[in-house]
Write a protein that holds these residues in place. Structure first.
Motif, PDB file in Angstrom:
ATOM      1  N   ALA A 153      -6.451   8.583 -13.606  1.00 53.59           N
ATOM      2  CA  ALA A 153      -6.225   8.168 -12.218  1.00 53.59           C
ATOM      3  C   ALA A 153      -5.269   6.984 -12.163  1.00 53.59           C
ATOM      4  O   ALA A 153      -4.341   6.954 -11.344  1.00 53.59           O
ATOM      5  CB  ALA A 153      -7.550   7.822 -11.547  1.00 53.59           C
ATOM      6  N   SER A 154      -5.493   6.016 -13.034  1.00 51.21           N
ATOM      7  CA  SER A 154      -4.605   4.852 -13.075  1.00 51.21           C
ATOM      8  C   SER A 154      -3.186   5.271 -13.431  1.00 51.21           C
ATOM      9  O   SER A 154      -2.208   4.771 -12.861  1.00 51.21           O
ATOM     10  CB  SER A 154      -5.126   3.834 -14.098  1.00 51.21           C
ATOM     11  OG  SER A 154      -6.414   3.385 -13.753  1.00 51.21           O
ATOM     12  N   ASP A 155      -3.053   6.217 -14.374  1.00 54.55           N
ATOM     13  CA  ASP A 155      -1.732   6.695 -14.780  1.00 54.55           C
ATOM     14  C   ASP A 155      -1.036   7.419 -13.634  1.00 54.55           C
ATOM     15  O   ASP A 155       0.171   7.254 -13.408  1.00 54.55           O
ATOM     16  CB  ASP A 155      -1.850   7.635 -15.982  1.00 54.55           C
ATOM     17  CG  ASP A 155      -2.291   6.920 -17.248  1.00 54.55           C
ATOM     18  OD1 ASP A 155      -2.242   5.673 -17.269  1.00 54.55           O
ATOM     19  OD2 ASP A 155      -2.710   7.611 -18.201  1.00 54.55           O
ATOM     20  N   ALA A 156      -1.797   8.241 -12.910  1.00 53.15           N
ATOM     21  CA  ALA A 156      -1.209   8.996 -11.803  1.00 53.15           C
ATOM     22  C   ALA A 156      -0.673   8.065 -10.722  1.00 53.15           C
ATOM     23  O   ALA A 156       0.423   8.273 -10.187  1.00 53.15           O
ATOM     24  CB  ALA A 156      -2.250   9.951 -11.213  1.00 53.15           C
ATOM     25  N   VAL A 157      -1.417   7.034 -10.416  1.00 55.92           N
ATOM     26  CA  VAL A 157      -0.999   6.089  -9.376  1.00 55.92           C
ATOM     27  C   VAL A 157       0.193   5.270  -9.851  1.00 55.92           C
ATOM     28  O   VAL A 157       1.111   4.979  -9.071  1.00 55.92           O
ATOM     29  CB  VAL A 157      -2.172   5.174  -8.990  1.00 55.92           C
ATOM     30  CG1 VAL A 157      -1.708   4.079  -8.039  1.00 55.92           C
ATOM     31  CG2 VAL A 157      -3.289   5.979  -8.345  1.00 55.92           C
ATOM     32  N   ALA A 158       0.184   4.899 -11.120  1.00 57.80           N
ATOM     33  CA  ALA A 158       1.267   4.070 -11.653  1.00 57.80           C
ATOM     34  C   ALA A 158       2.618   4.768 -11.566  1.00 57.80           C
ATOM     35  O   ALA A 158       3.663   4.107 -11.518  1.00 57.80           O
ATOM     36  CB  ALA A 158       0.968   3.690 -13.098  1.00 57.80           C
ATOM     37  N   ASN A 159       2.622   6.098 -11.537  1.00 59.40           N
ATOM     38  CA  ASN A 159       3.871   6.860 -11.496  1.00 59.40           C
ATOM     39  C   ASN A 159       4.360   7.145 -10.082  1.00 59.40           C
ATOM     40  O   ASN A 159       5.387   7.813  -9.907  1.00 59.40           O
ATOM     41  CB  ASN A 159       3.681   8.190 -12.242  1.00 59.40           C
ATOM     42  CG  ASN A 159       3.487   7.990 -13.738  1.00 59.40           C
ATOM     43  OD1 ASN A 159       4.054   7.082 -14.321  1.00 59.40           O
ATOM     44  ND2 ASN A 159       2.662   8.834 -14.347  1.00 59.40           N
ATOM     45  N   LEU A 160       3.635   6.649  -9.071  1.00 60.52           N
ATOM     46  CA  LEU A 160       4.010   6.915  -7.685  1.00 60.52           C
ATOM     47  C   LEU A 160       4.935   5.835  -7.135  1.00 60.52           C
ATOM     48  O   LEU A 160       4.784   4.652  -7.443  1.00 60.52           O
ATOM     49  CB  LEU A 160       2.762   7.002  -6.808  1.00 60.52           C
ATOM     50  CG  LEU A 160       1.780   8.134  -7.132  1.00 60.52           C
ATOM     51  CD1 LEU A 160       0.590   8.069  -6.192  1.00 60.52           C
ATOM     52  CD2 LEU A 160       2.466   9.494  -7.036  1.00 60.52           C
ATOM     53  N   ASP A 161       5.879   6.243  -6.330  1.00 60.87           N
ATOM     54  CA  ASP A 161       6.790   5.309  -5.675  1.00 60.87           C
ATOM     55  C   ASP A 161       7.119   5.830  -4.272  1.00 60.87           C
ATOM     56  O   ASP A 161       7.805   6.855  -4.148  1.00 60.87           O
ATOM     57  CB  ASP A 161       8.081   5.156  -6.491  1.00 60.87           C
ATOM     58  CG  ASP A 161       9.012   4.086  -5.910  1.00 60.87           C
ATOM     59  OD1 ASP A 161       8.528   3.263  -5.107  1.00 60.87           O
ATOM     60  OD2 ASP A 161      10.206   4.090  -6.270  1.00 60.87           O
ATOM     61  N   PRO A 162       6.598   5.180  -3.235  1.00 64.34           N
ATOM     62  CA  PRO A 162       5.789   3.954  -3.270  1.00 64.34           C
ATOM     63  C   PRO A 162       4.357   4.242  -3.708  1.00 64.34           C
ATOM     64  O   PRO A 162       3.851   5.344  -3.506  1.00 64.34           O
ATOM     65  CB  PRO A 162       5.830   3.483  -1.820  1.00 64.34           C
ATOM     66  CG  PRO A 162       5.976   4.750  -1.028  1.00 64.34           C
ATOM     67  CD  PRO A 162       6.850   5.655  -1.844  1.00 64.34           C
ATOM     68  N   ALA A 163       3.738   3.250  -4.292  1.00 63.00           N
ATOM     69  CA  ALA A 163       2.366   3.397  -4.771  1.00 63.00           C
ATOM     70  C   ALA A 163       1.393   2.955  -3.685  1.00 63.00           C
ATOM     71  O   ALA A 163       1.684   2.052  -2.901  1.00 63.00           O
ATOM     72  CB  ALA A 163       2.158   2.556  -6.021  1.00 63.00           C
ATOM     73  N   PRO A 164       0.235   3.596  -3.621  1.00 62.04           N
ATOM     74  CA  PRO A 164      -0.788   3.143  -2.678  1.00 62.04           C
ATOM     75  C   PRO A 164      -1.405   1.830  -3.145  1.00 62.04           C
ATOM     76  O   PRO A 164      -1.205   1.408  -4.287  1.00 62.04           O
ATOM     77  CB  PRO A 164      -1.819   4.274  -2.727  1.00 62.04           C
ATOM     78  CG  PRO A 164      -1.675   4.831  -4.108  1.00 62.04           C
ATOM     79  CD  PRO A 164      -0.208   4.739  -4.428  1.00 62.04           C
ATOM     80  N   VAL A 165      -2.143   1.189  -2.254  1.00 65.51           N
ATOM     81  CA  VAL A 165      -2.928   0.021  -2.655  1.00 65.51           C
ATOM     82  C   VAL A 165      -4.029   0.510  -3.598  1.00 65.51           C
ATOM     83  O   VAL A 165      -4.615   1.574  -3.388  1.00 65.51           O
ATOM     84  CB  VAL A 165      -3.541  -0.667  -1.414  1.00 65.51           C
ATOM     85  CG1 VAL A 165      -4.503  -1.779  -1.842  1.00 65.51           C
ATOM     86  CG2 VAL A 165      -2.446  -1.203  -0.520  1.00 65.51           C
ATOM     87  N   VAL A 166      -4.286  -0.237  -4.651  1.00 68.50           N
ATOM     88  CA  VAL A 166      -5.286   0.160  -5.640  1.00 68.50           C
ATOM     89  C   VAL A 166      -6.331  -0.936  -5.795  1.00 68.50           C
ATOM     90  O   VAL A 166      -5.998  -2.114  -5.951  1.00 68.50           O
ATOM     91  CB  VAL A 166      -4.639   0.438  -7.015  1.00 68.50           C
ATOM     92  CG1 VAL A 166      -5.721   0.775  -8.048  1.00 68.50           C
ATOM     93  CG2 VAL A 166      -3.630   1.572  -6.913  1.00 68.50           C
ATOM     94  N   VAL A 167      -7.604  -0.554  -5.738  1.00 67.43           N
ATOM     95  CA  VAL A 167      -8.701  -1.432  -6.140  1.00 67.43           C
ATOM     96  C   VAL A 167      -9.196  -0.920  -7.478  1.00 67.43           C
ATOM     97  O   VAL A 167      -9.752   0.187  -7.566  1.00 67.43           O
ATOM     98  CB  VAL A 167      -9.847  -1.444  -5.109  1.00 67.43           C
ATOM     99  CG1 VAL A 167     -11.052  -2.210  -5.669  1.00 67.43           C
ATOM    100  CG2 VAL A 167      -9.392  -2.088  -3.806  1.00 67.43           C
ATOM    101  N   ASP A 168      -8.961  -1.682  -8.523  1.00 68.25           N
ATOM    102  CA  ASP A 168      -9.388  -1.359  -9.874  1.00 68.25           C
ATOM    103  C   ASP A 168     -10.596  -2.236 -10.174  1.00 68.25           C
ATOM    104  O   ASP A 168     -10.475  -3.459 -10.296  1.00 68.25           O
ATOM    105  CB  ASP A 168      -8.239  -1.638 -10.846  1.00 68.25           C
ATOM    106  CG  ASP A 168      -8.566  -1.295 -12.289  1.00 68.25           C
ATOM    107  OD1 ASP A 168      -9.651  -1.664 -12.757  1.00 68.25           O
ATOM    108  OD2 ASP A 168      -7.713  -0.681 -12.967  1.00 68.25           O
ATOM    109  N   ALA A 169     -11.781  -1.625 -10.275  1.00 67.62           N
ATOM    110  CA  ALA A 169     -13.001  -2.412 -10.434  1.00 67.62           C
ATOM    111  C   ALA A 169     -12.941  -3.322 -11.658  1.00 67.62           C
ATOM    112  O   ALA A 169     -13.388  -4.476 -11.601  1.00 67.62           O
ATOM    113  CB  ALA A 169     -14.207  -1.479 -10.532  1.00 67.62           C
ATOM    114  N   ALA A 170     -12.385  -2.832 -12.757  1.00 68.38           N
ATOM    115  CA  ALA A 170     -12.303  -3.645 -13.973  1.00 68.38           C
ATOM    116  C   ALA A 170     -11.444  -4.891 -13.746  1.00 68.38           C
ATOM    117  O   ALA A 170     -11.782  -5.981 -14.206  1.00 68.38           O
ATOM    118  CB  ALA A 170     -11.741  -2.814 -15.123  1.00 68.38           C
ATOM    119  N   GLU A 171     -10.330  -4.721 -13.025  1.00 63.49           N
ATOM    120  CA  GLU A 171      -9.485  -5.869 -12.731  1.00 63.49           C
ATOM    121  C   GLU A 171     -10.185  -6.826 -11.773  1.00 63.49           C
ATOM    122  O   GLU A 171     -10.091  -8.053 -11.911  1.00 63.49           O
ATOM    123  CB  GLU A 171      -8.162  -5.403 -12.141  1.00 63.49           C
ATOM    124  CG  GLU A 171      -7.264  -4.669 -13.125  1.00 63.49           C
ATOM    125  CD  GLU A 171      -5.935  -4.276 -12.517  1.00 63.49           C
ATOM    126  OE1 GLU A 171      -5.736  -4.540 -11.309  1.00 63.49           O
ATOM    127  OE2 GLU A 171      -5.111  -3.697 -13.237  1.00 63.49           O
TER     128      GLU A 171
END
Length: 326
Positions: A108-126
Protein backbone atom coordinates in the motif's frame (compact mmCIF):
# COMPACT_ATOMS: atom_id res chain seq x y z
CA UNK A 1 7.03 -38.25 26.76
CA UNK A 2 9.81 -35.75 27.53
CA UNK A 3 9.78 -32.27 25.90
CA UNK A 4 12.80 -33.19 23.78
CA UNK A 5 11.22 -36.45 22.60
CA UNK A 6 8.04 -34.60 21.68
CA UNK A 7 9.97 -32.00 19.70
CA UNK A 8 11.96 -34.60 17.80
CA UNK A 9 8.77 -36.42 16.90
CA UNK A 10 7.37 -33.25 15.36
CA UNK A 11 10.61 -32.53 13.53
CA UNK A 12 10.51 -35.99 12.03
CA UNK A 13 6.99 -35.38 10.78
CA UNK A 14 8.04 -32.36 8.71
CA UNK A 15 8.50 -28.58 8.84
CA UNK A 16 7.36 -26.81 11.97
CA UNK A 17 5.41 -24.38 9.80
CA UNK A 18 5.17 -21.13 11.77
CA UNK A 19 3.07 -19.22 9.24
CA UNK A 20 1.96 -15.83 10.56
CA UNK A 21 -1.32 -15.82 8.66
CA UNK A 22 -3.10 -17.66 5.92
CA UNK A 23 -2.84 -16.38 2.38
CA UNK A 24 -5.56 -15.96 -0.19
CA UNK A 25 -6.16 -14.72 -3.69
CA UNK A 26 -8.44 -11.82 -2.93
CA UNK A 27 -8.52 -9.12 -0.30
CA UNK A 28 -12.24 -9.16 0.32
CA UNK A 29 -12.39 -5.40 -0.26
CA UNK A 30 -15.20 -3.62 1.58
CA UNK A 31 -16.61 -0.13 0.98
CA UNK A 32 -18.86 1.91 3.27
CA UNK A 33 -20.74 4.70 1.49
CA UNK A 34 -21.05 8.23 2.84
CA UNK A 35 -24.37 10.02 3.37
CA UNK A 36 -23.79 13.45 1.86
CA UNK A 37 -27.11 14.74 3.22
CA UNK A 38 -25.73 14.40 6.76
CA UNK A 39 -22.26 15.79 5.97
CA UNK A 40 -21.69 19.52 6.52
CA UNK A 41 -18.58 19.55 4.31
CA UNK A 42 -17.03 17.83 1.32
CA UNK A 43 -17.48 14.08 1.18
CA UNK A 44 -14.08 12.39 1.03
CA UNK A 45 -12.81 9.17 -0.51
CA UNK A 46 -10.72 7.25 2.00
CA UNK A 47 -8.80 4.00 1.44
CA UNK A 48 -7.58 1.89 4.37
CA UNK A 49 -5.04 -0.85 3.69
CA UNK A 50 -6.07 -3.43 6.31
CA UNK A 51 -9.19 -4.21 8.29
CA UNK A 52 -7.50 -3.78 11.67
CA UNK A 53 -7.82 -0.03 11.07
CA UNK A 54 -10.93 -0.10 8.87
CA UNK A 55 -13.59 0.10 11.58
CA UNK A 56 -11.71 2.84 13.42
CA UNK A 57 -11.52 4.98 10.29
CA UNK A 58 -15.17 4.36 9.40
CA UNK A 59 -16.24 5.44 12.87
CA UNK A 60 -14.17 8.62 12.72
CA UNK A 61 -15.28 9.54 9.19
CA UNK A 62 -18.99 8.86 9.70
CA UNK A 63 -21.24 10.19 6.94
CA UNK A 64 -18.51 12.37 5.46
CA UNK A 65 -16.42 9.72 3.69
CA UNK A 66 -16.64 6.72 1.43
CA UNK A 67 -14.28 4.32 3.20
CA UNK A 68 -12.78 1.38 1.31
CA UNK A 69 -10.81 -1.27 3.19
CA UNK A 70 -8.58 -3.16 0.77
CA UNK A 71 -7.91 -6.28 2.87
CA UNK A 72 -11.08 -7.20 4.68
CA UNK A 73 -10.55 -10.93 5.01
CA UNK A 74 -8.76 -13.25 7.41
CA UNK A 75 -7.75 -15.40 4.42
CA UNK A 76 -5.22 -12.86 3.16
CA UNK A 77 -1.68 -12.25 4.44
CA UNK A 78 -1.06 -8.47 4.34
CA UNK A 79 2.69 -9.06 4.12
CA UNK A 80 2.43 -10.81 0.75
CA UNK A 81 -0.61 -9.14 -0.77
CA UNK A 82 -0.38 -7.92 -4.35
CA UNK A 83 -2.89 -5.11 -5.03
CA UNK A 84 -5.22 -5.56 -7.98
CA UNK A 85 -5.71 -2.95 -10.69
CA UNK A 86 -8.91 -2.00 -8.86
CA UNK A 87 -6.98 -1.47 -5.64
CA UNK A 88 -4.49 0.78 -7.42
CA UNK A 89 -7.32 2.76 -8.99
CA UNK A 90 -8.79 3.24 -5.54
CA UNK A 91 -5.53 4.69 -4.28
CA UNK A 92 -5.41 7.04 -7.28
CA UNK A 93 -8.90 8.39 -6.51
CA UNK A 94 -8.41 8.65 -2.74
CA UNK A 95 -8.27 11.91 -0.83
CA UNK A 96 -6.83 10.09 2.18
CA UNK A 97 -5.04 6.74 2.55
CA UNK A 98 -4.53 5.11 5.96
CA UNK A 99 -1.81 2.47 6.24
CA UNK A 100 -0.29 0.56 9.14
CA UNK A 101 3.31 1.01 8.02
CA UNK A 102 6.30 -0.66 9.73
CA UNK A 103 6.60 -2.80 6.57
CA UNK A 104 3.35 -4.61 7.42
CA UNK A 105 1.48 -3.40 4.33
CA UNK A 106 4.38 -2.19 2.18
CA UNK A 107 2.36 -2.82 -0.99
CA UNK A 108 0.00 0.00 0.00
CA UNK A 109 2.80 2.40 0.88
CA UNK A 110 4.56 1.56 -2.40
CA UNK A 111 1.40 2.10 -4.43
CA UNK A 112 0.81 5.53 -2.92
CA UNK A 113 4.44 6.55 -3.26
CA UNK A 114 4.19 6.08 -7.04
CA UNK A 115 1.18 8.39 -7.42
CA UNK A 116 1.43 11.95 -8.69
CA UNK A 117 -0.32 13.79 -7.21
CA UNK A 118 -0.31 11.62 -4.12
CA UNK A 119 -3.18 11.53 -1.64
CA UNK A 120 -2.74 12.54 1.98
CA UNK A 121 -1.39 9.55 3.90
CA UNK A 122 -1.72 8.65 7.58
CA UNK A 123 0.94 6.04 8.30
CA UNK A 124 0.34 4.67 11.79
CA UNK A 125 4.00 3.68 12.25
CA UNK A 126 5.14 7.20 11.39
CA UNK A 127 2.47 8.71 13.64
CA UNK A 128 3.72 6.77 16.66
CA UNK A 129 7.41 7.28 15.86
CA UNK A 130 8.45 4.06 14.15
CA UNK A 131 10.38 4.26 10.89
CA UNK A 132 9.35 2.15 7.88
CA UNK A 133 12.50 0.05 8.09
CA UNK A 134 11.37 -1.18 11.47
CA UNK A 135 13.61 0.87 13.75
CA UNK A 136 12.36 3.31 16.32
CA UNK A 137 13.25 6.96 16.06
CA UNK A 138 15.10 8.88 18.78
CA UNK A 139 16.76 6.31 21.08
CA UNK A 140 16.04 3.25 18.94
CA UNK A 141 13.80 1.54 21.47
CA UNK A 142 10.14 1.83 20.62
CA UNK A 143 7.46 0.14 22.68
CA UNK A 144 7.31 -3.50 21.67
CA UNK A 145 10.69 -3.60 19.89
CA UNK A 146 11.81 -7.12 19.06
CA UNK A 147 15.02 -8.54 20.42
CA UNK A 148 16.54 -9.08 16.98
CA UNK A 149 16.25 -5.40 16.02
CA UNK A 150 12.93 -5.23 14.16
CA UNK A 151 9.76 -3.65 15.46
CA UNK A 152 6.54 -5.51 16.10
CA UNK A 153 4.19 -4.18 13.37
CA UNK A 154 0.93 -5.12 15.11
CA UNK A 155 0.38 -1.52 16.16
CA UNK A 156 -3.39 -1.85 16.61
CA UNK A 157 -2.72 -3.89 19.74
CA UNK A 158 -1.17 -0.89 21.51
CA UNK A 159 -3.85 1.24 23.24
CA UNK A 160 -1.63 4.33 22.97
CA UNK A 161 -0.89 3.74 19.30
CA UNK A 162 -4.57 3.28 18.50
CA UNK A 163 -5.41 6.59 20.16
CA UNK A 164 -2.56 8.45 18.46
CA UNK A 165 -3.47 7.07 15.05
CA UNK A 166 -7.15 7.93 15.54
CA UNK A 167 -6.20 11.52 16.37
CA UNK A 168 -4.04 11.72 13.24
CA UNK A 169 -6.91 10.43 11.09
CA UNK A 170 -9.30 13.00 12.55
CA UNK A 171 -6.79 15.78 11.90
CA UNK A 172 -6.33 14.65 8.30
CA UNK A 173 -10.08 14.42 7.67
CA UNK A 174 -10.59 17.89 9.12
CA UNK A 175 -7.83 19.39 6.99
CA UNK A 176 -9.27 17.84 3.84
CA UNK A 177 -12.86 18.90 4.57
CA UNK A 178 -12.64 22.01 6.81
CA UNK A 179 -16.38 22.67 6.80
CA UNK A 180 -16.86 19.28 8.44
CA UNK A 181 -14.18 19.80 11.11
CA UNK A 182 -16.71 20.15 13.93
CA UNK A 183 -18.51 17.05 12.69
CA UNK A 184 -15.26 15.07 12.71
CA UNK A 185 -14.55 16.30 16.25
CA UNK A 186 -17.98 14.99 17.30
CA UNK A 187 -17.26 11.67 15.62
CA UNK A 188 -13.95 11.42 17.47
CA UNK A 189 -15.68 12.08 20.78
CA UNK A 190 -18.33 9.47 20.03
CA UNK A 191 -15.64 6.95 19.06
CA UNK A 192 -13.74 7.60 22.30
CA UNK A 193 -16.94 7.05 24.26
CA UNK A 194 -17.61 3.78 22.40
CA UNK A 195 -14.10 2.63 23.35
CA UNK A 196 -14.68 3.18 27.08
CA UNK A 197 -15.43 -0.50 27.88
CA UNK A 198 -12.10 -1.40 26.24
CA UNK A 199 -10.32 1.31 28.22
CA UNK A 200 -11.96 0.19 31.48
CA UNK A 201 -11.02 -3.45 30.86
CA UNK A 202 -7.39 -2.46 30.30
CA UNK A 203 -7.37 -0.60 33.62
CA UNK A 204 -8.79 -3.63 35.42
CA UNK A 205 -6.23 -5.90 33.83
CA UNK A 206 -3.37 -3.84 35.21
CA UNK A 207 -4.32 -5.06 38.68
CA UNK A 208 -4.84 -8.67 37.62
CA UNK A 209 -1.55 -8.75 35.67
CA UNK A 210 0.64 -7.54 38.53
CA UNK A 211 3.40 -10.09 39.06
CA UNK A 212 2.07 -12.36 36.30
CA UNK A 213 3.82 -13.62 33.17
CA UNK A 214 2.77 -14.68 29.70
CA UNK A 215 4.29 -16.43 26.72
CA UNK A 216 3.03 -16.23 23.14
CA UNK A 217 3.09 -18.40 20.06
CA UNK A 218 3.53 -15.14 18.10
CA UNK A 219 4.14 -11.49 18.95
CA UNK A 220 0.68 -10.36 17.80
CA UNK A 221 -0.62 -9.48 21.30
CA UNK A 222 2.62 -8.20 22.82
CA UNK A 223 1.73 -4.50 22.84
CA UNK A 224 -1.41 -5.16 24.85
CA UNK A 225 0.39 -7.52 27.22
CA UNK A 226 3.01 -4.84 27.83
CA UNK A 227 0.33 -2.18 28.32
CA UNK A 228 -1.35 -4.11 31.16
CA UNK A 229 1.95 -5.00 32.83
CA UNK A 230 2.43 -8.68 32.03
CA UNK A 231 6.02 -9.96 31.96
CA UNK A 232 7.05 -11.69 28.75
CA UNK A 233 8.34 -15.17 29.59
CA UNK A 234 8.51 -16.43 25.99
CA UNK A 235 11.87 -18.19 25.54
CA UNK A 236 14.11 -15.81 23.60
CA UNK A 237 15.11 -18.24 20.86
CA UNK A 238 11.53 -19.15 20.12
CA UNK A 239 10.47 -15.52 20.19
CA UNK A 240 13.14 -14.50 17.69
CA UNK A 241 12.15 -17.32 15.33
CA UNK A 242 8.46 -16.41 15.54
CA UNK A 243 9.24 -12.74 14.94
CA UNK A 244 11.18 -13.67 11.80
CA UNK A 245 8.49 -16.14 10.67
CA UNK A 246 11.05 -18.94 10.68
CA UNK A 247 11.08 -22.39 12.26
CA UNK A 248 12.30 -22.41 15.87
CA UNK A 249 15.05 -24.80 16.85
CA UNK A 250 14.04 -28.00 18.63
CA UNK A 251 15.77 -26.78 21.78
CA UNK A 252 13.76 -23.56 21.76
CA UNK A 253 10.49 -25.45 21.56
CA UNK A 254 11.67 -27.78 24.32
CA UNK A 255 12.52 -24.77 26.50
CA UNK A 256 9.05 -23.37 25.87
CA UNK A 257 7.38 -26.64 26.87
CA UNK A 258 9.55 -26.89 29.97
CA UNK A 259 8.59 -23.36 31.04
CA UNK A 260 4.92 -24.21 30.62
CA UNK A 261 5.39 -27.35 32.69
CA UNK A 262 7.35 -25.81 35.57
CA UNK A 263 5.00 -22.89 36.28
CA UNK A 264 7.17 -20.15 34.80
CA UNK A 265 4.30 -19.04 32.55
CA UNK A 266 0.92 -17.94 33.88
CA UNK A 267 -0.88 -17.53 30.53
CA UNK A 268 -0.25 -18.75 26.98
CA UNK A 269 -1.35 -16.30 24.27
CA UNK A 270 -2.26 -18.28 21.16
CA UNK A 271 -2.85 -16.78 17.71
CA UNK A 272 -5.75 -18.89 16.48
CA UNK A 273 -5.20 -17.74 12.88
CA UNK A 274 -1.80 -19.43 12.77
CA UNK A 275 -1.40 -22.72 10.95
CA UNK A 276 1.40 -24.99 12.08
CA UNK A 277 2.31 -28.00 14.16
CA UNK A 278 4.42 -26.15 16.73
CA UNK A 279 1.78 -23.64 17.94
CA UNK A 280 -0.68 -26.51 18.32
CA UNK A 281 1.97 -28.52 20.17
CA UNK A 282 2.57 -25.63 22.58
CA UNK A 283 -1.13 -25.19 23.17
CA UNK A 284 -1.44 -28.88 24.01
CA UNK A 285 1.52 -28.55 26.39
CA UNK A 286 -0.13 -25.58 28.11
CA UNK A 287 -3.41 -27.40 28.51
CA UNK A 288 -1.60 -30.45 29.88
CA UNK A 289 0.19 -28.25 32.43
CA UNK A 290 -2.99 -26.41 33.42
CA UNK A 291 -1.82 -23.10 31.94
CA UNK A 292 -4.79 -21.01 30.68
CA UNK A 293 -4.81 -20.34 26.93
CA UNK A 294 -6.00 -16.97 25.60
CA UNK A 295 -6.94 -17.00 21.91
CA UNK A 296 -6.21 -13.86 19.88
CA UNK A 297 -6.28 -13.10 16.18
CA UNK A 298 -4.02 -10.99 14.00
CA UNK A 299 -6.85 -9.70 11.81
CA UNK A 300 -10.53 -9.12 12.53
CA UNK A 301 -12.70 -12.26 12.38
CA UNK A 302 -15.84 -11.90 10.29
CA UNK A 303 -18.14 -12.23 13.29
CA UNK A 304 -16.10 -10.00 15.63
CA UNK A 305 -18.18 -6.84 15.23
CA UNK A 306 -16.52 -3.48 15.81
CA UNK A 307 -12.86 -2.90 16.64
CA UNK A 308 -13.86 -2.29 20.25
CA UNK A 309 -15.92 -5.49 20.44
CA UNK A 310 -13.09 -7.53 18.92
CA UNK A 311 -10.49 -6.20 21.30
CA UNK A 312 -12.76 -6.27 24.37
CA UNK A 313 -13.63 -9.95 23.87
CA UNK A 314 -9.92 -10.82 23.90
CA UNK A 315 -9.25 -8.67 26.96
CA UNK A 316 -12.07 -10.40 28.80
CA UNK A 317 -10.54 -13.76 27.94
CA UNK A 318 -7.26 -12.56 29.42
CA UNK A 319 -8.98 -11.29 32.56
CA UNK A 320 -10.63 -14.67 33.06
CA UNK A 321 -7.29 -16.44 32.52
CA UNK A 322 -5.66 -14.24 35.15
CA UNK A 323 -8.29 -15.10 37.73
CA UNK A 324 -10.68 -12.20 37.23
CA UNK A 325 -13.63 -14.32 36.16
CA UNK A 326 -17.05 -12.74 36.10
Amino acid sequence: MSPRTTVLAVLAAGSLGLAACSSGAAGGTDTTEADSANCPGDVLDVVVSVDQWGDVVRSLAGDCANVTTVINSTAVDPHDYEPSTGDVAGFEDADLVVVNGADYDHWASDAVANLDPAPVVVDAAEVVGIEEEGHAEDDGHAEGEEGHGSVNPHLWYSPDYVQQTAEAVTDALSDLSPDAADYFAEQATAWTTSMQPYTDELAGLEQLAAGKSYAATETVFDYTATAVGLTDATPEGYRDAASNESDPAAGDVAAFEAALADGSIDVLVFNSQTEGAVPDQLRAAAESAGVPVVEVTESVPEDAGSFEEWQLAQLQQLADALGGGR
